[in-house]
Scaffold this motif. Structure first.
Motif, short mmCIF file in Angstrom:
data_model
loop_
_atom_site.label_atom_id
_atom_site.label_comp_id
_atom_site.label_asym_id
_atom_site.label_seq_id
_atom_site.Cartn_x
_atom_site.Cartn_y
_atom_site.Cartn_z
N PRO A 27 1.02 -1.29 0.16
CA PRO A 27 0.00 -0.09 0.02
C PRO A 27 0.89 1.27 0.19
O PRO A 27 2.00 1.06 0.41
CB PRO A 27 -0.84 -0.16 1.43
N GLN A 28 0.31 2.32 -0.50
CA GLN A 28 0.98 3.58 -0.49
C GLN A 28 1.28 3.99 0.94
O GLN A 28 0.59 3.81 1.88
CB GLN A 28 0.29 4.85 -1.27
N PRO A 29 2.39 4.71 1.31
CA PRO A 29 2.41 5.25 2.53
C PRO A 29 1.34 6.15 2.92
O PRO A 29 0.95 6.66 2.25
CB PRO A 29 4.07 5.76 2.64
N VAL A 30 1.33 6.42 4.60
CA VAL A 30 0.38 7.34 4.87
C VAL A 30 0.78 8.68 4.42
O VAL A 30 1.90 9.05 4.12
CB VAL A 30 0.66 7.20 6.73
N SER A 31 -0.47 9.38 3.98
CA SER A 31 -0.10 10.70 3.31
C SER A 31 -0.68 11.63 4.44
O SER A 31 -1.99 11.78 4.85
CB SER A 31 -1.08 10.73 2.18
N PHE A 32 0.05 12.37 4.72
CA PHE A 32 -0.42 13.76 5.75
C PHE A 32 -0.81 14.92 4.87
O PHE A 32 -0.03 15.31 3.88
CB PHE A 32 0.67 14.22 6.76
N HIS A 33 -1.93 15.23 4.89
CA HIS A 33 -2.30 16.56 4.08
C HIS A 33 -2.35 17.75 5.02
O HIS A 33 -3.16 17.76 6.14
CB HIS A 33 -3.74 16.42 3.58
N ALA A 34 -1.37 18.75 4.70
CA ALA A 34 -0.98 19.98 5.67
C ALA A 34 -2.05 20.94 5.48
O ALA A 34 -2.26 21.76 6.15
CB ALA A 34 0.29 20.30 5.19
N ALA A 58 1.22 0.46 7.36
CA ALA A 58 2.79 0.36 8.07
C ALA A 58 2.97 1.63 8.87
O ALA A 58 2.72 2.71 8.63
CB ALA A 58 3.67 0.11 7.17
N GLY A 59 3.22 1.52 10.30
CA GLY A 59 3.68 2.72 11.09
C GLY A 59 2.33 3.33 11.97
O GLY A 59 2.54 4.03 12.50
N VAL A 60 1.24 2.69 11.69
CA VAL A 60 -0.13 2.97 12.28
C VAL A 60 -0.22 1.97 13.22
O VAL A 60 -0.30 0.97 13.13
CB VAL A 60 -1.35 2.96 11.28
N GLU A 61 0.00 2.73 14.74
CA GLU A 61 -0.05 1.93 15.78
C GLU A 61 -1.50 1.88 16.46
O GLU A 61 -2.05 3.10 16.80
CB GLU A 61 0.85 2.45 16.73
N PRO A 62 -2.15 0.56 16.85
CA PRO A 62 -3.42 0.72 17.50
C PRO A 62 -3.24 1.15 19.08
O PRO A 62 -2.05 0.85 19.74
CB PRO A 62 -4.00 -0.56 17.50
N TYR A 63 -3.98 1.69 19.70
CA TYR A 63 -4.03 1.67 21.18
C TYR A 63 -5.32 1.67 21.72
O TYR A 63 -6.32 1.61 21.20
CB TYR A 63 -3.42 3.24 21.55
N ALA A 64 -5.30 1.63 23.19
CA ALA A 64 -6.49 1.34 23.87
C ALA A 64 -6.69 2.14 25.05
O ALA A 64 -5.66 2.56 25.72
CB ALA A 64 -6.83 -0.15 24.09
N LEU A 65 -7.97 2.56 25.67
CA LEU A 65 -8.08 3.31 26.81
C LEU A 65 -8.55 2.17 28.12
O LEU A 65 -8.96 1.11 27.97
CB LEU A 65 -9.19 4.40 26.61
N ASN A 66 -8.17 2.69 29.32
CA ASN A 66 -8.65 1.91 30.49
C ASN A 66 -10.24 1.95 30.44
O ASN A 66 -10.94 0.88 30.35
CB ASN A 66 -8.06 2.69 31.69
N THR A 67 -10.71 3.24 30.22
CA THR A 67 -12.08 3.44 30.29
C THR A 67 -12.27 4.34 29.07
O THR A 67 -11.86 5.45 29.03
CB THR A 67 -12.82 3.98 31.64
N PRO A 83 4.94 11.11 12.24
CA PRO A 83 5.47 11.28 11.10
C PRO A 83 6.95 10.68 11.35
O PRO A 83 7.48 10.82 12.69
CB PRO A 83 5.87 12.79 10.95
N PRO A 84 7.92 10.05 10.44
CA PRO A 84 8.92 9.36 10.97
C PRO A 84 10.10 10.06 11.78
O PRO A 84 10.17 11.30 11.31
CB PRO A 84 9.55 8.81 9.46
N GLY A 85 10.56 9.56 12.86
CA GLY A 85 11.43 10.45 13.35
C GLY A 85 10.95 11.55 14.52
O GLY A 85 11.70 12.06 15.14
N THR A 86 9.87 11.58 14.64
CA THR A 86 8.99 12.28 15.59
C THR A 86 8.68 11.51 16.94
O THR A 86 8.36 10.38 16.70
CB THR A 86 7.98 12.99 15.03
N GLY A 101 1.85 16.76 12.04
CA GLY A 101 1.82 15.76 11.00
C GLY A 101 1.19 14.65 11.68
O GLY A 101 1.11 13.57 10.93
N THR A 102 1.03 14.54 13.10
CA THR A 102 0.30 13.33 13.70
C THR A 102 -1.18 13.21 13.09
O THR A 102 -1.93 14.04 13.02
CB THR A 102 0.28 13.62 15.14
N ILE A 103 -1.64 11.97 12.96
CA ILE A 103 -2.98 11.68 12.37
C ILE A 103 -3.31 10.43 13.45
O ILE A 103 -2.93 9.37 13.63
CB ILE A 103 -3.04 11.13 11.25
N ILE A 104 -4.57 10.94 14.19
CA ILE A 104 -5.10 10.02 15.07
C ILE A 104 -6.45 9.54 14.58
O ILE A 104 -7.35 10.55 14.01
CB ILE A 104 -5.33 10.71 16.63
#
Length: 387
Positions: A27-34, A58-67, A83-86, A101-104
Motif C-alpha cells: 500500500p502507499q505510505p500514509v499521506s499527511f495533508h497539511a 505500516a507505522g499506524v499503531e493501535p491503542y486502547a483506553l482504560n475506560t 511522522p517518521p523520526g518524531t 503531522g500526527t494523525i489520530i
C-alpha cells in the motif's frame, strides 16, 4: 495459427503477471495533508478496506483506553500515526503534545448479527479484537474520525463508510445511520439512529479549554493509556510507546492511571470517577466548555461540592427533571446527574451529543456510587446545605 496462439499465450501470461504484481503491491505510505479537506478516507492511507478486511498501514499503531467514552455500544479501533523520526511528549494530566503531522484515527464499528447487513450486536468489546485489523464479514464499519495535527492546530474530520465497506466519505455536516441492535442471542431488538457528529460538534467536545477553544485529543492522556497493551500482552502500553520511539519524557514512577469502569475488583469510587472523567470531564472541568455549570467531573477535582454533592443547578433548565441537586447522597433517584444520564430527551440528556441510547451499565455504576455517599441535603434560607 501457431504464431497467434503463441502471441496470445505470451500476452495472457504478461497480463497475469502484471495483475499479480499489482495485487501484491504494498500500500502507499500514509499521506499527511497539511491543508485542505480530503473527500475520501483512503486519501490519507491510514487504513485500507476492500470489503473483506480493514487493515492498518505500516507505522499506524493501535491503542486502547482504560475506560472509554460511551458511543451507543459501538466498538472502536483507535490508532496513532506519527511522522517518521518524531515523538509525542508526555504530559501528566493533559493530552500528550503531538508533533505536526500526527494523525489520530478512531473507527466505530459493530459486530454483525449472524452475518446480517443491517442488524448489529450489543456485546462487550474483546481485548485485542482488532490485532490484525477487522474482518468485515463479522464487523460492520460505521464511521472513522480523524484528528489531524496541522501547523495551526488540530483539525477534526468525520468520514462515513459506504455499504460495500470499501471507502469512507467526508461528512462535514454529519450523518444519521439507522441501526437495529440486538443482544448476543438475537433478543431485545432496539431500533435507533446512530448520529455521526458534524464538524462543529466534533470541535465542541474536543475544545477542552473554553478560553482558547483550541481542539485537543481527549483519549491520549497518561491516565487513559496507562494499561497493558492488548496487542502485546505483558507490556505496558506507555512503556512500549517510549521503547519504540513514539513517546518522550515518560517518567519512571507516579504515572496517573484511571480504573476500568467495568472492573469489579477495582474500588467503586475509582470506577465511577474514571467513567465520569472520560465521558464528562472534558467539558465539566475548571477549563472546559461547561465550566460555568460549577459541576466539575474531571479526574483532578476532589471537592465534593464541585462533584455535585448537594449542589443546586446553575443553568440546567428542563434538564433538572424537577430535582433540586446534582447529587443527593444515598439517593440516585433524586440526583440530577443520574436523571440526565438516563434520559434521551434532547433538552435534558447528557452528554448532549454522541449517543442515541442509554448506557445502562454506566448509569448503574453511577447509581451505585451515589448510593454509597453519606449525608443529606437540606434547603434553608441561605440556600442548599449538606450535612
Amino acid at each position: 495459427m501457431k504464431w497467434f496462439v503463441l502471441v496470445g499465450a505470451t500476452l495472457l501470461a504478461a497480463l497475469s503477471m502484471a495483475g499479480c504484481r499489482e495485487a501484491s503491491a504494498p500500500p502507499q505510505p500514509v499521506s499527511f495533508h497539511a491543508q485542505g479537506l480530503p473527500e475520501r478516507l483512503s486519501d490519507w492511507h491510514v487504513l485500507t478496506a476492500d470489503g473483506e478486511r480493514l487493515r492498518l498501514n505500516a507505522g499506524v499503531e493501535p491503542y486502547a483506553l482504560n475506560t472509554a467514552l460511551f458511543s451507543d455500544y459501538a466498538h472502536k479501533l483507535r490508532t496513532i500515526w506519527l511522522p517518521p523520526g518524531t515523538k509525542a511528549r508526555y504530559e501528566a494530566m493533559d493530552a500528550f503534545d503531538f508533533p505536526v503531522g500526527t494523525i489520530i484515527s478512531k473507527t466505530f464499528y459493530y459486530p454483525r448479527f449472524a452475518g446480517s447487513q443491517d442488524a448489529v450486536l450489543r456485546v462487550r468489546e474483546q481485548s485485542g479484537e482488532s490485532r490484525d485489523g477487522l474482518d468485515l464479514k463479522q464487523m460492520r464499519l460505521i464511521e472513522t474520525r480523524l484528528l489531524v495535527r496541522r501547523q495551526n492546530g488540530w483539525v477534526a474530520l468525520p468520514y462515513v463508510w459506504n455499504a460495500e465497506q470499501t471507502e469512507a466519505a467526508l461528512a462535514r455536516a454529519g450523518d444519521s445511520v439507522p441501526l437495529e441492535m440486538l443482544a448476543s442471542d438475537g433478543s431485545q431488538a432496539q431500533q435507533f439512529s446512530y448520529q455521526v457528529p458534524d464538524e462543529n460538534q466534533c470541535a465542541g467536545c474536543h475544545a477542552t479549554n473554553n478560553s482558547t477553544r483550541a481542539i485537543q485529543p481527549i483519549g491520549p492522556r497518561a491516565r487513559h493509556l496507562n494499561r497493558e497493551d492488548p496487542w502485546h500482552p505483558g507490556e505496558n502500553q506507555l512503556t512500549r510507546m517510549a521503547a519504540i520511539g513514539r513517546l518522550a519524557g515518560l517518567p519512571a514512577n507516579d504515572i496517573p492511571r484511571n480504573a476500568r469502569f467495568d472492573d469489579a475488583t477495582a474500588p467503586l469510587e475509582d470506577r465511577a470517577r474514571a467513567y465520569l472523567d472520560v465521558n464528562c470531564g472534558h467539558c465539566h472541568s475548571p477549563r472546559g466548555p461547561a465550566d460555568t455549570s460549577g459541576l466539575w467531573l474531571d479526574a483532578a477535582t476532589a471537592d465534593p461540592i464541585r462533584l455535585g454533592r448537594c449542589k443546586p443547578p446553575i443553568a440546567a433548565g428542563q434538564g433538572t427533571g424537577d430535582h433540586l441537586f446534582d447529587i443527593v447522597p444515598g439517593k440516585p433517584e433524586e440526583s440530577i446527574l443520574v436523571y440526565r444520564m438516563d434520559s434521551l430527551d434532547p433538552g435534558a440528556m447528557m452528554p448532549e451529543v454522541g449517543r442515541a441510547t442509554v448506557h445502562e451499565e454506566g448509569v448503574a455504576l453511577i447509581r451505585d456510587w451515589i448510593k454509597a455517599w453519606v449525608g443529606q441535603c437540606s434547603v434553608g434560607a441561605g440556600g442548599a446545605d449538606a450535612s
